[in-house]
Scaffold this motif. Structure first.
Motif, short mmCIF file in Angstrom:
data_model
loop_
_atom_site.label_atom_id
_atom_site.label_comp_id
_atom_site.label_asym_id
_atom_site.label_seq_id
_atom_site.Cartn_x
_atom_site.Cartn_y
_atom_site.Cartn_z
N PHE A 34 39.70 38.38 36.52
CA PHE A 34 39.19 37.04 36.24
C PHE A 34 37.70 36.98 35.92
O PHE A 34 37.28 36.14 35.14
CB PHE A 34 39.49 36.11 37.42
CG PHE A 34 40.94 36.08 37.80
CD1 PHE A 34 41.93 36.04 36.83
CD2 PHE A 34 41.33 36.10 39.13
CE1 PHE A 34 43.28 36.01 37.18
CE2 PHE A 34 42.67 36.07 39.49
CZ PHE A 34 43.65 36.03 38.51
N ARG A 35 36.90 37.85 36.54
CA ARG A 35 35.46 37.79 36.26
C ARG A 35 35.09 38.64 35.05
O ARG A 35 34.37 38.20 34.16
CB ARG A 35 34.66 38.27 37.48
CG ARG A 35 34.81 37.39 38.71
CD ARG A 35 33.77 37.75 39.77
NE ARG A 35 34.14 37.19 41.07
CZ ARG A 35 34.48 37.90 42.14
NH1 ARG A 35 34.48 39.22 42.07
NH2 ARG A 35 34.81 37.32 43.27
N GLU A 36 35.59 39.88 35.03
CA GLU A 36 35.20 40.81 33.96
C GLU A 36 36.14 40.76 32.77
O GLU A 36 35.81 41.26 31.69
CB GLU A 36 35.14 42.23 34.51
CG GLU A 36 34.11 42.41 35.62
CD GLU A 36 34.04 43.84 36.11
OE1 GLU A 36 33.61 44.70 35.33
OE2 GLU A 36 34.43 44.09 37.27
N SER A 37 37.32 40.19 32.96
CA SER A 37 38.25 40.03 31.84
C SER A 37 38.89 38.66 31.93
O SER A 37 38.71 37.95 32.92
CB SER A 37 39.32 41.14 31.85
OG SER A 37 40.25 40.93 32.91
N SER A 47 35.12 44.07 22.59
CA SER A 47 36.22 43.17 22.97
C SER A 47 35.67 41.99 23.77
O SER A 47 34.77 42.17 24.60
CB SER A 47 37.26 43.91 23.82
OG SER A 47 37.83 44.98 23.10
N ASN A 48 36.23 40.79 23.54
CA ASN A 48 35.85 39.65 24.36
C ASN A 48 36.66 39.66 25.66
O ASN A 48 37.55 40.50 25.84
CB ASN A 48 36.02 38.33 23.60
CG ASN A 48 37.45 38.11 23.12
OD1 ASN A 48 38.41 38.44 23.81
ND2 ASN A 48 37.59 37.53 21.93
N LYS A 49 36.38 38.72 26.54
CA LYS A 49 37.04 38.71 27.86
C LYS A 49 38.56 38.56 27.72
O LYS A 49 39.32 39.20 28.45
CB LYS A 49 36.48 37.58 28.73
CG LYS A 49 35.10 37.86 29.30
CD LYS A 49 34.67 36.77 30.26
CE LYS A 49 35.51 36.76 31.52
NZ LYS A 49 35.01 35.80 32.53
N ARG A 50 38.99 37.71 26.81
CA ARG A 50 40.43 37.51 26.64
C ARG A 50 41.11 38.79 26.17
O ARG A 50 42.19 39.15 26.66
CB ARG A 50 40.67 36.37 25.64
CG ARG A 50 42.15 36.08 25.40
CD ARG A 50 42.80 35.45 26.62
NE ARG A 50 44.25 35.48 26.54
CZ ARG A 50 45.02 36.26 27.26
NH1 ARG A 50 44.50 37.09 28.15
NH2 ARG A 50 46.33 36.22 27.14
N GLY A 90 41.39 41.15 28.98
CA GLY A 90 42.46 40.75 29.89
C GLY A 90 43.82 41.19 29.40
O GLY A 90 44.65 41.68 30.19
N GLU A 91 44.07 41.05 28.11
CA GLU A 91 45.35 41.47 27.54
C GLU A 91 45.53 42.98 27.67
O GLU A 91 46.63 43.47 27.97
CB GLU A 91 45.42 41.06 26.07
CG GLU A 91 45.54 39.55 25.86
CD GLU A 91 45.51 39.18 24.40
OE1 GLU A 91 44.99 39.98 23.59
OE2 GLU A 91 46.00 38.08 24.05
#
Length: 322
Positions: free
Chosen positions: A186-189, A232-235, A238-239
């Motif tokens: 949640f914080r880093e991704s 890469s962005n956070k989203r 996350g993926e």
């Protein structure tokens, strides 16, 4: 009436049973009082066995702010003859009319009324509608469990930096695991709720299968490489974290999903056509959904599908199920 701040008992054993506040910024209250004064008087009651000391009913934050500002007295209303239930209801409605509650404070309200002797049915009938909480016992139990989380999880919930549903997902973990999972997912991704739910379930399974702690699993080189990827962005991170943990838990299924996604892209269909496989590739069927706003779009999409069938492109997709 004006009451001397020295006559107000601030000891925790006196006011904790009436205190709903959590995570409030004292500086905000101080700035408000400094600029416009105290708009709403605090509510006090006489302490038992004392003619001078008062116990706080409503306004603990305002009293602390006045103390910090160096004020000697505060405007107050004195109540008498109310039992604990009547006092809690008074505090509840006073706060609802002035500022409302954050999610942790809602959990505190639920806990206070249960401790007072309210049944779940009565709580869901009389209190939760005021808090805009669904009248569901499982939901109430989740709120109560929030209070057992450490401040590293509760504080981001208060600041709206961590969604409530994501905080609920962290509850099966121990304190150390919660902090690590919260940081990675949640914080880093930017793992979404559904991905996080499956990822945490997979991590708990891997913990048993590999006999490794979740902290160790999330400290792998692969995870570090994903989180440190500046492209890469956070989203996107996350993926990638979600897919990596999923592949660790179910490598065969993950491989099939990658092949399935790649084969579907090769069909050259637009976003109005979606092809889905059965859960865990059980069975050998696919589901095709077509979204169309008119006959022409429908015709074009169907022709594309028929063309792929004639070219044998779908054979590769069906072969994945074997």
């Amino acid at each position: 009436m004006q009451v001397s701040l020295n006559d107000i008992d601030l000891s925790s054993e006196k006011h904790d049973r009436f205190l709903f506040s959590y995570g409030r910024d004292l500086n905000v209250t101080m700035d408000s009082i400094r600029k416009v004064g105290l708009i709403n008087p605090v509510i006090l009651k006489k302490s038992r066995g004392s003619d001078e000391a008062y116990t706080i009913v409503c306004g603990y934050q305002r009293i602390r702010a006045c103390q910090k500002l160096g004020l000697k007295s505060i405007e107050a209303k004195i109540i008498e003859g109310l039992n604990d239930e009547e006092i809690l209801l008074l505090i509840l409605h006073d706060n609802l009319s002035s500022r409302g509650f954050n999610e942790i404070e809602k959990a505190i309200v639920i806990k206070k009324f249960l401790e007072l002797g309210y049944s779940y049915d009565r709580l869901m009938s009389e209190i939760t509608p005021l808090l805009e909480i669904p009248p569901n016992k499982n939901v109430l139990d989740k709120y109560l469990a929030l209070l057992r989380l450490d401040s590293e999880i509760k504080d981001p919930v208060v600041r709206n930096e961590l969604e409530l549903e994501k905080a609920f997902l962290l509850m099966p973990l121990d304190d150390v695991e919660r902090d690590v999972v919260c940081s990675v997912l949640f914080r880093e991704s930017g793992t979404n709720v559904n991905e996080a739910k499956e990822t945490i379930r997979n991590l708990l399974d891997l913990k048993q299968i590999k006999q490794k702690g979740i902290t160790e699993l999330l400290s792998s080189r692969e995870i570090s490489d994903i989180l440190s990827d500046n492209k890469s962005n956070k989203r996107q991170k996350g993926e990638r974290v979600y897919k990596l943990i999923k592949s660790m838990r179910s490598p065969t299924i993950s491989k099939k999903e990658d092949e399935f996604d790649k084969s579907c892209k090769e069909l050259g269909l637009d976003n109005d056509v979606r092809i889905n496989h059965s859960r865990y590739f059980e069975g050998d069927e696919i589901r095709i959904t077509i979204k169309a706003s008119n006959e022409e779009k429908l015709r074009v999409n169907i022709e594309k599908l028929l063309s792929n069938i004639k070219n044998g492109t779908f054979k590769k997709i069906f072969s994945i199920f074997k």
